[in-house]
Scaffold this motif. Structure first.
Motif, short mmCIF file in Angstrom:
data_model
loop_
_atom_site.label_atom_id
_atom_site.label_comp_id
_atom_site.label_asym_id
_atom_site.label_seq_id
_atom_site.Cartn_x
_atom_site.Cartn_y
_atom_site.Cartn_z
N ARG A 9 0.82 -1.20 0.00
CA ARG A 9 0.00 0.00 0.00
C ARG A 9 0.86 1.26 0.00
NH1 ARG A 9 -5.04 0.21 1.73
NH2 ARG A 9 -4.85 2.28 0.77
N LEU A 21 5.38 -3.24 -8.05
CA LEU A 21 4.05 -3.03 -7.48
C LEU A 21 3.12 -4.12 -8.03
CD1 LEU A 21 3.83 0.84 -8.09
CD2 LEU A 21 4.99 -0.38 -6.25
N THR A 111 -1.12 1.99 -4.65
CA THR A 111 0.17 1.97 -3.96
C THR A 111 0.73 3.38 -4.01
OG1 THR A 111 0.70 -0.32 -4.49
CG2 THR A 111 2.55 1.14 -3.95
#
Lengths: 116, 110
Positions: A9, A21, A111
Protein backbone atom coordinates in the motif's frame (compact mmCIF):
# COMPACT_ATOMS: atom_id res chain seq x y z
CA UNK A 1 -16.50 -11.26 -3.55
CA UNK A 2 -13.08 -9.73 -3.07
CA UNK A 3 -12.29 -6.54 -4.88
CA UNK A 4 -9.06 -5.47 -6.56
CA UNK A 5 -6.12 -5.63 -4.18
CA UNK A 6 -2.73 -3.98 -4.48
CA UNK A 7 0.50 -4.38 -2.57
CA UNK A 8 2.33 -2.82 -1.01
CA UNK A 9 0.00 0.00 0.00
CA UNK A 10 2.94 2.28 0.67
CA UNK A 11 6.47 2.15 -0.69
CA UNK A 12 9.37 4.43 0.06
CA UNK A 13 12.34 4.07 -2.25
CA UNK A 14 15.64 5.81 -2.53
CA UNK A 15 16.31 7.42 -5.86
CA UNK A 16 17.83 4.85 -8.18
CA UNK A 17 16.20 1.84 -6.57
CA UNK A 18 13.96 -0.56 -8.48
CA UNK A 19 10.42 -1.16 -7.24
CA UNK A 20 7.73 -3.71 -8.06
CA UNK A 21 4.05 -3.03 -7.48
CA UNK A 22 1.53 -5.85 -7.49
CA UNK A 23 -2.11 -5.93 -8.53
CA UNK A 24 -4.58 -8.74 -7.94
CA UNK A 25 -7.64 -8.07 -10.09
CA UNK A 26 -11.14 -9.34 -9.47
CA UNK A 27 -11.32 -13.02 -10.38
CA UNK A 28 -12.52 -13.49 -13.93
CA UNK A 29 -11.84 -9.94 -15.02
CA UNK A 30 -10.12 -10.02 -18.36
CA UNK A 31 -9.10 -6.38 -18.62
CA UNK A 32 -6.53 -4.77 -16.36
CA UNK A 33 -5.37 -1.17 -16.34
CA UNK A 34 -2.57 0.67 -14.57
CA UNK A 35 -2.82 4.37 -13.80
CA UNK A 36 -0.60 6.97 -12.19
CA UNK A 37 -2.29 9.59 -10.04
CA UNK A 38 -0.38 12.65 -8.93
CA UNK A 39 -1.65 14.75 -6.04
CA UNK A 40 -4.63 16.85 -7.07
CA UNK A 41 -4.92 15.23 -10.49
CA UNK A 42 -7.06 12.61 -12.10
CA UNK A 43 -5.69 9.16 -12.87
CA UNK A 44 -3.41 9.06 -15.92
CA UNK A 45 -3.46 5.92 -18.06
CA UNK A 46 -0.24 3.92 -18.13
CA UNK A 47 -0.95 0.55 -19.72
CA UNK A 48 -3.69 -1.95 -20.52
CA UNK A 49 -3.83 -5.75 -20.57
CA UNK A 50 -6.42 -8.06 -21.98
CA UNK A 51 -5.68 -11.41 -20.36
CA UNK A 52 -1.90 -11.78 -20.63
CA UNK A 53 -1.57 -9.57 -23.68
CA UNK A 54 -0.36 -6.04 -23.17
CA UNK A 55 -2.46 -4.27 -25.79
CA UNK A 56 -1.46 -0.72 -25.01
CA UNK A 57 1.53 0.72 -23.20
CA UNK A 58 1.38 4.17 -24.69
CA UNK A 59 1.01 5.84 -21.29
CA UNK A 60 4.22 4.50 -19.77
CA UNK A 61 6.33 7.63 -19.20
CA UNK A 62 9.70 6.09 -19.96
CA UNK A 63 11.48 2.84 -20.67
CA UNK A 64 12.14 2.58 -16.92
CA UNK A 65 8.52 1.48 -16.55
CA UNK A 66 7.61 -2.10 -17.34
CA UNK A 67 4.42 -4.06 -16.72
CA UNK A 68 3.54 -7.70 -17.09
CA UNK A 69 0.64 -10.06 -16.54
CA UNK A 70 2.11 -13.44 -17.49
CA UNK A 71 -0.83 -15.69 -16.59
CA UNK A 72 -3.63 -13.27 -17.27
CA UNK A 73 -4.45 -12.60 -13.64
CA UNK A 74 -1.94 -10.95 -11.29
CA UNK A 75 -0.03 -8.03 -12.77
CA UNK A 76 3.20 -6.35 -11.74
CA UNK A 77 4.29 -2.83 -12.55
CA UNK A 78 8.04 -2.43 -12.27
CA UNK A 79 9.88 0.85 -12.15
CA UNK A 80 13.62 0.75 -12.59
CA UNK A 81 16.04 3.37 -11.29
CA UNK A 82 13.28 5.35 -9.61
CA UNK A 83 13.33 9.14 -9.84
CA UNK A 84 11.64 11.70 -7.62
CA UNK A 85 9.13 12.50 -10.35
CA UNK A 86 7.90 8.91 -10.11
CA UNK A 87 6.38 9.71 -6.71
CA UNK A 88 2.63 9.23 -7.07
CA UNK A 89 -0.18 6.83 -6.32
CA UNK A 90 -0.25 3.90 -8.73
CA UNK A 91 -3.75 2.57 -9.26
CA UNK A 92 -4.77 -0.71 -10.76
CA UNK A 93 -8.25 -1.31 -12.14
CA UNK A 94 -9.91 -4.35 -13.64
CA UNK A 95 -13.04 -4.89 -15.67
CA UNK A 96 -14.90 -7.52 -17.58
CA UNK A 97 -14.22 -7.40 -21.28
CA UNK A 98 -16.16 -4.45 -22.55
CA UNK A 99 -16.35 -2.09 -25.41
CA UNK A 100 -16.58 1.65 -25.06
CA UNK A 101 -20.19 1.48 -24.02
CA UNK A 102 -20.39 -1.25 -21.48
CA UNK A 103 -17.35 -1.45 -19.25
CA UNK A 104 -17.14 -0.64 -15.58
CA UNK A 105 -13.74 -0.33 -13.97
CA UNK A 106 -13.11 -1.44 -10.40
CA UNK A 107 -10.14 0.26 -8.83
CA UNK A 108 -7.80 -1.11 -6.20
CA UNK A 109 -6.70 0.97 -3.18
CA UNK A 110 -3.49 2.01 -4.89
CA UNK A 111 0.17 1.97 -3.96
CA UNK A 112 1.57 5.28 -2.77
CA UNK A 113 5.18 5.48 -3.98
CA UNK A 114 7.50 8.05 -2.47
CA UNK A 115 10.96 8.40 -3.96
CA UNK A 116 13.47 10.18 -1.76
CA UNK B 1 -7.21 11.13 -27.15
CA UNK B 2 -10.23 13.11 -26.14
CA UNK B 3 -9.83 15.67 -23.39
CA UNK B 4 -12.35 16.66 -20.76
CA UNK B 5 -12.25 19.77 -18.63
CA UNK B 6 -13.92 19.90 -15.25
CA UNK B 7 -15.14 22.92 -13.36
CA UNK B 8 -14.96 24.05 -10.67
CA UNK B 9 -11.76 22.61 -9.22
CA UNK B 10 -13.05 23.07 -5.67
CA UNK B 11 -16.48 23.72 -4.21
CA UNK B 12 -17.30 24.53 -0.61
CA UNK B 13 -20.93 24.14 0.43
CA UNK B 14 -22.89 24.15 3.65
CA UNK B 15 -24.52 20.86 4.45
CA UNK B 16 -27.94 20.84 2.85
CA UNK B 17 -26.97 23.02 -0.10
CA UNK B 18 -26.90 21.70 -3.64
CA UNK B 19 -23.74 21.03 -5.64
CA UNK B 20 -23.02 20.77 -9.34
CA UNK B 21 -19.86 19.87 -11.23
CA UNK B 22 -19.46 20.22 -14.97
CA UNK B 23 -17.46 18.28 -17.51
CA UNK B 24 -16.83 19.85 -20.91
CA UNK B 25 -15.20 18.82 -24.16
CA UNK B 26 -14.52 20.56 -27.44
CA UNK B 27 -15.30 17.36 -29.32
CA UNK B 28 -18.25 14.99 -29.34
CA UNK B 29 -17.90 12.32 -26.70
CA UNK B 30 -18.92 8.71 -27.18
CA UNK B 31 -19.59 8.33 -23.47
CA UNK B 32 -19.05 9.83 -20.04
CA UNK B 33 -18.31 8.02 -16.82
CA UNK B 34 -18.45 9.58 -13.38
CA UNK B 35 -16.34 8.45 -10.44
CA UNK B 36 -16.12 9.46 -6.80
CA UNK B 37 -12.89 9.37 -4.84
CA UNK B 38 -13.03 9.86 -1.10
CA UNK B 39 -10.03 11.51 0.59
CA UNK B 40 -7.28 8.90 0.78
CA UNK B 41 -9.37 6.45 -1.20
CA UNK B 42 -9.58 5.18 -4.73
CA UNK B 43 -11.97 6.09 -7.55
CA UNK B 44 -15.32 4.34 -7.39
CA UNK B 45 -17.42 4.06 -10.52
CA UNK B 46 -20.78 5.82 -10.23
CA UNK B 47 -22.38 5.74 -13.65
CA UNK B 48 -21.92 5.79 -17.41
CA UNK B 49 -23.90 7.88 -19.89
CA UNK B 50 -23.88 7.17 -23.62
CA UNK B 51 -27.00 8.72 -25.16
CA UNK B 52 -27.53 12.30 -26.21
CA UNK B 53 -29.60 14.14 -23.61
CA UNK B 54 -29.50 11.20 -21.22
CA UNK B 55 -30.44 11.83 -17.59
CA UNK B 56 -29.92 9.29 -14.84
CA UNK B 57 -30.60 9.55 -11.14
CA UNK B 58 -29.12 7.79 -8.15
CA UNK B 59 -30.91 8.94 -5.00
CA UNK B 60 -29.76 12.55 -4.53
CA UNK B 61 -27.39 12.44 -7.53
CA UNK B 62 -28.52 13.46 -11.02
CA UNK B 63 -26.30 12.89 -14.03
CA UNK B 64 -26.85 14.53 -17.40
CA UNK B 65 -25.27 14.13 -20.82
CA UNK B 66 -25.70 17.11 -23.10
CA UNK B 67 -27.69 17.02 -26.30
CA UNK B 68 -24.54 17.61 -28.33
CA UNK B 69 -22.62 15.04 -26.26
CA UNK B 70 -19.95 17.63 -25.50
CA UNK B 71 -20.73 18.20 -21.86
CA UNK B 72 -22.04 16.48 -18.79
CA UNK B 73 -22.99 17.43 -15.28
CA UNK B 74 -23.38 15.84 -11.89
CA UNK B 75 -25.80 17.48 -9.49
CA UNK B 76 -26.15 16.57 -5.83
CA UNK B 77 -29.26 17.72 -4.02
CA UNK B 78 -29.08 18.59 -0.33
CA UNK B 79 -25.45 17.64 0.23
CA UNK B 80 -24.41 15.58 3.23
CA UNK B 81 -21.00 15.21 4.85
CA UNK B 82 -20.80 11.74 3.32
CA UNK B 83 -20.72 13.39 -0.12
CA UNK B 84 -17.24 14.79 0.57
CA UNK B 85 -14.69 13.73 -2.03
CA UNK B 86 -13.44 14.40 -5.51
CA UNK B 87 -15.75 13.73 -8.43
CA UNK B 88 -14.12 12.82 -11.72
CA UNK B 89 -15.59 12.56 -15.16
CA UNK B 90 -13.89 10.33 -17.72
CA UNK B 91 -14.41 9.32 -21.33
CA UNK B 92 -13.09 6.47 -23.40
CA UNK B 93 -13.37 8.30 -26.70
CA UNK B 94 -14.52 5.21 -28.52
CA UNK B 95 -11.64 3.05 -27.29
CA UNK B 96 -11.16 1.21 -24.04
CA UNK B 97 -8.79 3.74 -22.49
CA UNK B 98 -10.44 6.32 -20.25
CA UNK B 99 -9.22 9.89 -20.05
CA UNK B 100 -10.02 11.50 -16.73
CA UNK B 101 -10.70 15.10 -15.93
CA UNK B 102 -8.85 16.81 -13.08
CA UNK B 103 -11.84 16.40 -10.82
CA UNK B 104 -13.93 18.65 -8.62
CA UNK B 105 -13.27 18.45 -4.91
CA UNK B 106 -16.41 18.87 -2.82
CA UNK B 107 -16.04 20.13 0.73
CA UNK B 108 -19.18 20.03 2.85
CA UNK B 109 -19.28 22.14 5.98
CA UNK B 110 -21.59 20.83 8.72
Amino acid sequence: GAGVSQSPRYKVAKRGQDVALRCDPISGHVSLFWYQQALGQGPEFLTYFQNEAQLDKSGLPSDRFFAERPEGSVSTLKIQRTQQEDSAVYLCASSLVGDSHTYTQYFGPGTRLTVL
Amino acid sequence: GQQVMQIPQYQHVQEGEDFTTYCNSSTTLSNIQWYKQRPGGHPVFLIQLVKSGEVKKQKRLTFQFGEAKKNSSLHITATQTTDVGTYFCATTGGSYIPTFGRGTSLIVHP
